[in-house]
Design a protein around this motif. Structure first.
Motif, PDB file in Angstrom:
ATOM      1  N   ILE A   1       0.856  -1.184   0.000  1.00  0.00           N
ATOM      2  CA  ILE A   1       0.000   0.000   0.000  1.00  0.00           C
ATOM      3  C   ILE A   1       0.894   1.236   0.000  1.00  0.00           C
ATOM      4  N   THR A   2       0.710   2.086  -1.003  1.00  0.00           N
ATOM      5  CA  THR A   2       1.529   3.282  -1.152  1.00  0.00           C
ATOM      6  C   THR A   2       0.762   4.535  -0.729  1.00  0.00           C
ATOM      7  N   GLU A   3       1.496   5.639  -0.590  1.00  0.00           N
ATOM      8  CA  GLU A   3       0.852   6.921  -0.273  1.00  0.00           C
ATOM      9  C   GLU A   3      -0.107   7.322  -1.388  1.00  0.00           C
ATOM     10  N   THR A   4       0.286   7.076  -2.634  1.00  0.00           N
ATOM     11  CA  THR A   4      -0.581   7.415  -3.772  1.00  0.00           C
ATOM     12  C   THR A   4      -1.909   6.688  -3.686  1.00  0.00           C
TER      13      THR A   4
ATOM     14  N   MET B   1      -8.731   8.429  -0.211  1.00  0.00           N
ATOM     15  CA  MET B   1      -9.254   9.620   0.458  1.00  0.00           C
ATOM     16  C   MET B   1     -10.142  10.417  -0.489  1.00  0.00           C
ATOM     17  N   LEU B   2      -9.728  10.555  -1.749  1.00  0.00           N
ATOM     18  CA  LEU B   2     -10.524  11.287  -2.731  1.00  0.00           C
ATOM     19  C   LEU B   2     -11.853  10.599  -3.011  1.00  0.00           C
ATOM     20  N   LYS B   3     -11.858   9.245  -2.965  1.00  0.00           N
ATOM     21  CA  LYS B   3     -13.090   8.491  -3.219  1.00  0.00           C
ATOM     22  C   LYS B   3     -13.978   8.408  -1.981  1.00  0.00           C
ATOM     23  N   GLY B   4     -13.441   8.836  -0.825  1.00  0.00           N
ATOM     24  CA  GLY B   4     -14.216   8.775   0.411  1.00  0.00           C
ATOM     25  C   GLY B   4     -14.236   7.409   1.055  1.00  0.00           C
ATOM     26  N   THR B   5     -13.270   6.541   0.683  1.00  0.00           N
ATOM     27  CA  THR B   5     -13.247   5.176   1.235  1.00  0.00           C
ATOM     28  C   THR B   5     -12.112   4.977   2.226  1.00  0.00           C
ATOM     29  N   LEU B   6     -11.438   6.053   2.623  1.00  0.00           N
ATOM     30  CA  LEU B   6     -10.345   5.946   3.582  1.00  0.00           C
ATOM     31  C   LEU B   6     -10.927   5.971   4.991  1.00  0.00           C
ATOM     32  N   SER B   7     -10.908   4.821   5.659  1.00  0.00           N
ATOM     33  CA  SER B   7     -11.545   4.699   6.971  1.00  0.00           C
ATOM     34  C   SER B   7     -10.570   5.026   8.093  1.00  0.00           C
ATOM     35  N   ASN B   8     -11.115   5.314   9.263  1.00  0.00           N
ATOM     36  CA  ASN B   8     -10.323   5.503  10.478  1.00  0.00           C
ATOM     37  C   ASN B   8     -10.998   4.759  11.629  1.00  0.00           C
TER      38      ASN B   8
END
Length: 259
Positions: free
Chosen positions: A4-7, A13-20
């Motif tokens: 998994i890369t930063e890109t 994040m742009l797609k709204g699928t980056l969870s926390n």
């Protein structure tokens, strides 16, 4: 192992699928830049395990790691000896996600009515019955049209010729396109509120959010949580090994949005 890369994280994040927290499986590796990206945004990293499953369940979003399965062959002891020599034993090349199973160093050539596929990996250990698992696309290359079946359900399926270093053999049946399924331990099944033979509705977490409506649950104490699909399905959904799908229903019934 999926890197998994930063890109990749920025695209999520742009797609709204980056969870926390950000869930990863044992098959993931984060680059240092990716780790810094998450840390700088206060996003916690959690390795997918029983505790993670419980966390996701409480948040009403159940996720399962993906395992993409390329074409491969399971051989009986008899076929191993026919193809590689008397008393031959398969040589482990790398371990698979399911405990005790491995990709062998040995490969075979599949010969069909219209074409061949070379260097098809054998998975071990040896089984009672020989079974060949290919994609629909592979079937076009070989000139056969196997049905979609669960592993072990080979009655009435096409045959194929297998060629090894020491010999060849033609099986009268045993070629399938593997039906998508989920491996679970009994503890996993309890957390997901399912039993062996149930069917899940899962959705790809990607820019192609394809839904798989009939994913069979297979429960065994030796299993590790994994969603198995072939390369055709993975390409259609833009998924790779180590990605996740989310469970959105069970036994033909989508979960209620307000559940």
């Amino acid at each position: 192992m999926a890197v998994i890369t930063e890109t990749y994280l920025r695209s999520e994040m742009l797609k709204g699928t980056l969870s926390n927290p950000y869930f990863i499986s044992h098959q993931h590796r984060l680059t240092p830049a990716a780790q810094d990206f998450l840390r700088d945004r206060g996003i916690k990293i959690e390795v997918m395990g029983s505790n993670s499953i419980r966390t996701i369940a409480k948040s009403k979003e159940l996720r399962i790691p993906v395992g993409v399965s390329n074409r491969h062959v399971h051989l009986s002891h008899h076929e191993v000896e026919v193809l590689f020599g008397k008393g031959y034993e398969l040589t482990p090349y790398r371990s698979l996600s399911q405990p005790g199973q491995f990709a062998a160093e040995e490969t075979v050539t599949l010969v069909g009515p219209k074409g061949v596929l070379s260097k098809v990996r054998i998975l071990g250990p040896a089984r009672e019955l020989t079974q060949v698992e290919i994609s629909r696309t592979d079937g076009f290359t070989l000139g056969i049209h196997p049905p979609v079946r669960l592993s072990g359900s080979i009655e009435g399926t096409p045959g194929i010729t297998l060629v090894g270093k020491a010999g060849s053999i033609t099986i009268s049946q045993g070629v399938i396109v593997a039906k998508s399924h989920v491996h679970m331990s009994p503890n996993d099944a309890k957390e997901f509120n399912v039993k062996d033979g149930d069917r899940l509705i899962v959705q790809a977490i990607s820019d192609r959010s394809i839904i798989f409506p009939e994913v069979v649950v297979r429960v065994n104490e030796r299993f590790t949580l994994d969603f198995h699909i072939d390369t055709d399905e993975a390409n259609a959904a833009n998924l790779k090994t180590g990605d996740f799908v989310k469970v959105i229903g069970r036994n033909g019934e989508p979960f209620s949005v307000n559940a």
